[in-house]
Each structure stands twice: as C-alpha cells, then as structure tokens.
Design an enzyme around this catalytic site. Structure first.
Site, PDB file in Angstrom:
ATOM      1  N   VAL A 114       0.837  -1.201   0.000  1.00 35.11           N
ATOM      2  CA  VAL A 114       0.000   0.000   0.000  1.00 35.11           C
ATOM      3  C   VAL A 114       0.873   1.251   0.000  1.00 35.11           C
ATOM      4  CG1 VAL A 114      -1.997  -1.141   1.047  1.00 35.11           C
ATOM      5  CG2 VAL A 114      -0.250  -0.162   2.538  1.00 35.11           C
ATOM      6  N   ASP A 115       2.198   1.069  -0.095  1.00 33.49           N
ATOM      7  CA  ASP A 115       3.083   2.241  -0.185  1.00 33.49           C
ATOM      8  C   ASP A 115       3.209   2.679  -1.647  1.00 33.49           C
ATOM      9  OD1 ASP A 115       5.313   0.935  -1.548  1.00 33.49           O
ATOM     10  OD2 ASP A 115       5.846  -0.017   0.356  1.00 33.49           O
ATOM     11  N   HIS A 130      -3.925  -4.337  -2.908  1.00 33.01           N
ATOM     12  CA  HIS A 130      -4.461  -4.099  -1.561  1.00 33.01           C
ATOM     13  C   HIS A 130      -4.697  -2.621  -1.279  1.00 33.01           C
ATOM     14  CE1 HIS A 130      -2.782  -8.300  -0.271  1.00 33.01           C
ATOM     15  NE2 HIS A 130      -3.849  -8.370  -1.024  1.00 33.01           N
ATOM     16  N   ASN A 234      13.624 -13.871  -2.612  1.00 35.21           N
ATOM     17  CA  ASN A 234      13.209 -13.777  -1.204  1.00 35.21           C
ATOM     18  C   ASN A 234      14.297 -14.431  -0.352  1.00 35.21           C
ATOM     19  OD1 ASN A 234      11.730 -14.184   1.341  1.00 35.21           O
ATOM     20  ND2 ASN A 234       9.898 -13.748   0.134  1.00 35.21           N
TER      21      ASN A 234
HETATM   22  N1  APR Z   1      13.992  -8.714   0.076  1.00 37.32           N
HETATM   23  C1  APR Z   1      13.078  -9.607  -0.356  1.00 37.32           C
HETATM   24  N2  APR Z   1      12.175 -10.202   0.452  1.00 37.32           N
HETATM   25  C2  APR Z   1      12.230  -9.896   1.761  1.00 37.32           C
HETATM   26  C3  APR Z   1      13.153  -8.972   2.288  1.00 37.32           C
HETATM   27  C4  APR Z   1      14.067  -8.368   1.385  1.00 37.32           C
HETATM   28  N3  APR Z   1      14.985  -7.471   1.786  1.00 37.32           N
HETATM   29  N4  APR Z   1      12.940  -8.880   3.640  1.00 37.32           N
HETATM   30  C5  APR Z   1      11.922  -9.705   3.927  1.00 37.32           C
HETATM   31  N5  APR Z   1      11.482 -10.328   2.805  1.00 37.32           N
HETATM   32  C6  APR Z   1      10.399 -11.294   2.641  1.00 37.32           C
HETATM   33  C7  APR Z   1      10.102 -12.162   3.834  1.00 37.32           C
HETATM   34  O1  APR Z   1      10.938 -13.314   3.826  1.00 37.32           O
HETATM   35  C8  APR Z   1       8.630 -12.512   3.575  1.00 37.32           C
HETATM   36  O2  APR Z   1       8.523 -13.670   2.761  1.00 37.32           O
HETATM   37  O3  APR Z   1       9.225 -10.528   2.440  1.00 37.32           O
HETATM   38  C9  APR Z   1       8.094 -11.309   2.812  1.00 37.32           C
HETATM   39  C10 APR Z   1       7.171 -10.418   3.596  1.00 37.32           C
HETATM   40  O4  APR Z   1       6.023 -11.124   3.893  1.00 37.32           O
HETATM   41  P1  APR Z   1       4.706 -10.431   4.463  1.00 37.32           P
HETATM   42  O5  APR Z   1       5.056  -9.516   5.564  1.00 37.32           O
HETATM   43  O6  APR Z   1       3.742 -11.517   4.685  1.00 37.32           O
HETATM   44  O7  APR Z   1       4.262  -9.469   3.269  1.00 37.32           O
HETATM   45  P2  APR Z   1       3.293  -9.752   2.061  1.00 37.32           P
HETATM   46  O8  APR Z   1       3.532 -11.102   1.468  1.00 37.32           O
HETATM   47  O9  APR Z   1       3.379  -8.579   1.177  1.00 37.32           O
HETATM   48  O10 APR Z   1       1.884  -9.749   2.784  1.00 37.32           O
HETATM   49  C11 APR Z   1       0.751  -9.856   1.998  1.00 37.32           C
HETATM   50  O11 APR Z   1      -0.662  -9.480   3.877  1.00 37.32           O
HETATM   51  O12 APR Z   1      -1.333  -8.362   5.807  1.00 37.32           O
HETATM   52  C12 APR Z   1      -1.420  -8.464   4.472  1.00 37.32           C
HETATM   53  O13 APR Z   1      -2.329  -6.828   3.097  1.00 37.32           O
HETATM   54  C13 APR Z   1      -1.145  -7.187   3.736  1.00 37.32           C
HETATM   55  O14 APR Z   1      -0.257  -6.862   1.528  1.00 37.32           O
HETATM   56  C14 APR Z   1      -0.085  -7.571   2.742  1.00 37.32           C
HETATM   57  C15 APR Z   1      -0.358  -9.051   2.574  1.00 37.32           C
END
Ligand code: APR
Length: 270
Positions: A114-115, A130, A234
């Site tokens: 959402v950024d 989202h 990731n």
């Molecule tokens: N580079 C790449 N990936 C990374 C990094 C990085 N520097 N740091 C962390 N990660 C990975 C983590 O390993 C994890 O798999 O980013 C992922 C973040 O996961 P979430 O916090 O679950 O984010 P996201 O998948 O975007 O969540 C989906 O969940 O709560 C809701 O709406 C919200 O859009 C969000 C959705």
C-alpha cells in the site's frame, strides 16, 4: 524448483530468462520495501500497537472495535512511508520497465504493497491489489476523501490514538484508509488486470512476498498453468516456493541489481 544463493554467480539459464523476456510481470510484497525501512507484516510491532500483530489491526472488526487505534496505525504507517526512500530493488524494477518499453516489450508491476515506493522510484504500477495508504474513503458511504499528509514523525509511534475524521458526504460516516483488509474483496480492476498480464507474460518474478495471503498469492499459479517461467526473490522459503522454477535466496535490493546486470539490463541511471 532450483534454489540459488545470492552469493553464487547467477546461472546462465536464469540470466537467459531475464535477458530474453519481453513481457514480464513482477508481483511484489512487503519484502521489497523492507530495505527502505518499512517493517513487513509478520514483524513484531512497538509502541501503541505492541500488543497487536499487523494482521489483527488490518481487519474490518478491528476498525469497528477501536477506530482510533486502527486509524492512527495507518496514518503513522503513511508518515513512515513518506519519510523513507525507494531502495535499489524498486529502482531496478523501474529501470527494467523502462528498458523493456524501449524495446517494445513491457514490465507490469503488480504489488500487494500500500506504499508508493515503486512509483517514487519511477515505475508505473499496473495494480495495487491491496489499495493505497494515501487514499481514504468513508467507511459508511464509500465516498473518497482527500486528506493532508499525516503530521506524525514516521519513526516514533504517536503516544495517543487519534479519532478518524468524519465524512463530509454523509451524516454519521467516518473516514478509513482505502486499503483492503482481511476478509474484504480486492479491487476487481486491479486483480483482473494482473491476471490478464500474467496470462500474456513470458516471465513472472515474485519478489518479497510470503505468498500466503489470498487471492494475491494465487496469481503466479496462472503463470504455472501456462508453463510461464517463475522466479522468486526472497531470503526465505515462502508459500509459493514449491511452484517456482528458480528461487533466489537474498534481499531484493541485492539480488535484483546482480540479476539485471548479469542479463545486460542497464540499471545505473537511477
Ligand atoms: N527482500 C526480499 N524479500 C524480503 C526482504 C528483502 N529485503 N525482507 C523480507 N522479505 C520477505 C520475507 O521473507 C517474507 O517472505 O518478504 C516477505 C514479507 O512477507 P509479508 O510480511 O507476509 O508481506 P506480504 O507477502 O506482502 O503480505 C501480503 O498481507 O497483511 C497483508 O495486506 C497485507 O499486503 C499484505 C499481505
């Protein structure tokens, strides 16, 4: 699925996929913004919200139960986004998009974030699945509302919650962020555009998402059904790893510059 480490040189078959792709979809999640200093959704929170996980706050029930707590969380997150900068991962994707479009190809960025860090790095975003932190609407009548930027210091959580403003279009409504909470429908145009782009792509890259939140996490499966190569970037294994052709283990701000430079995509101007 082949797992690769960020420290090894990028194998030629991965380089060739990136070099030869002309129609690319990148599905991004919170991880791509992590190196800008934006916490992901699974990290422990501090201050006013230390007793709550992000998932507990991002629901219609949480907003109904305590609108001020949830409203202030989102306004504070918005001030954090305003205070940070896009990182090398965002910039590389913008450069790759520009490179492909100069060659009559395309790169579609589809994000769960959402950024606005993709846009501030210079990329055009096909869909914010989202929603967006900077957009607001009435929780009752749905009327969109413009608000000035929040006045919080993005790095320190505010000491007290602030009530959401009232709606100017209906008598009892209050404003909410125009984001998609757990249990809510995704904006159909963004989801449909993302699905159509994946069906037309010749490469799908999944960056920085845990791959567990549906229906966004189902999008790469459309590529799988059509035999389109899938690459994950990731540091950790995710809910989507097993369907990937390649999983590159590392931070997107490190992996993307290496991958693109190995494939001859210019990234240096940003
Ligand atoms: N580079 C790449 N990936 C990374 C990094 C990085 N520097 N740091 C962390 N990660 C990975 C983590 O390993 C994890 O798999 O980013 C992922 C973040 O996961 P979430 O916090 O679950 O984010 P996201 O998948 O975007 O969540 C989906 O969940 O709560 C809701 O709406 C919200 O859009 C969000 C959705």
């Amino acid at each position: 699925m082949r797992e690769l480490s960020v420290t090894e040189s990028v194998p030629e078959d991965v380089v060739a996929l990136v070099r030869d792709a002309r129609r690319v979809v990148v599905l991004s999640g919170a991880g791509i913004s992590a190196e800008s200093g934006v916490p992901t959704f699974r990290e422990v929170q501090r201050g006013l919200w230390e007793r709550f996980s992000a998932e507990e706050l991002a629901t219609p029930d949480a907003f109904d139960n305590d609108p001020a707590l949830v409203w202030t969380w989102y306004r504070w997150r918005q001030s954090l986004i305003d205070a940070v900068e896009p990182n090398a991962g965002h910039r590389c994707l913008a450069a790759w998009q520009e490179h492909l479009s100069a060659q009559h190809g395309w790169l579609a960025v589809v994000t769960q974030n959402v950024d606005d860090l993709h846009e501030r790095a210079g990329a055009e975003v096909l869909g914010h699945l989202h929603g967006s932190l900077a957009a607001h609407r009435c929780a009752d009548c749905g009327e969109p509302a413009e608000l000035p930027a929040p006045r919080y210091d993005g790095f320190t959580a505010p000491p007290t919650p602030e009530d959401p403003p009232g709606c100017e279009s209906c008598p009892d409504g209050v404003l909410r962020p125009d984001v998609v909470w757990f249990g809510e429908m995704l904006p159909a145009p963004a989801f449909d555009a993302a699905a159509a782009a994946i069906r037309a792509a010749d490469l799908v890259v999944v960056v920085g998402t845990s791959g567990i939140v549906q229906p966004a996490a189902s999008l790469p499966l459309l590529g799988l059904e059509r035999g389109i190569p899938l690459i994950e970037i990731n540091p950790e294994e995710t809910g989507l790893t097993e369907v990937m052709d390649f999983a590159i283990r590392g931070r997107s701000g490190e992996v993307l510059p290496r991958l693109l430079s190995a494939a001859g995509v210019p990234t240096g101007r940003r």
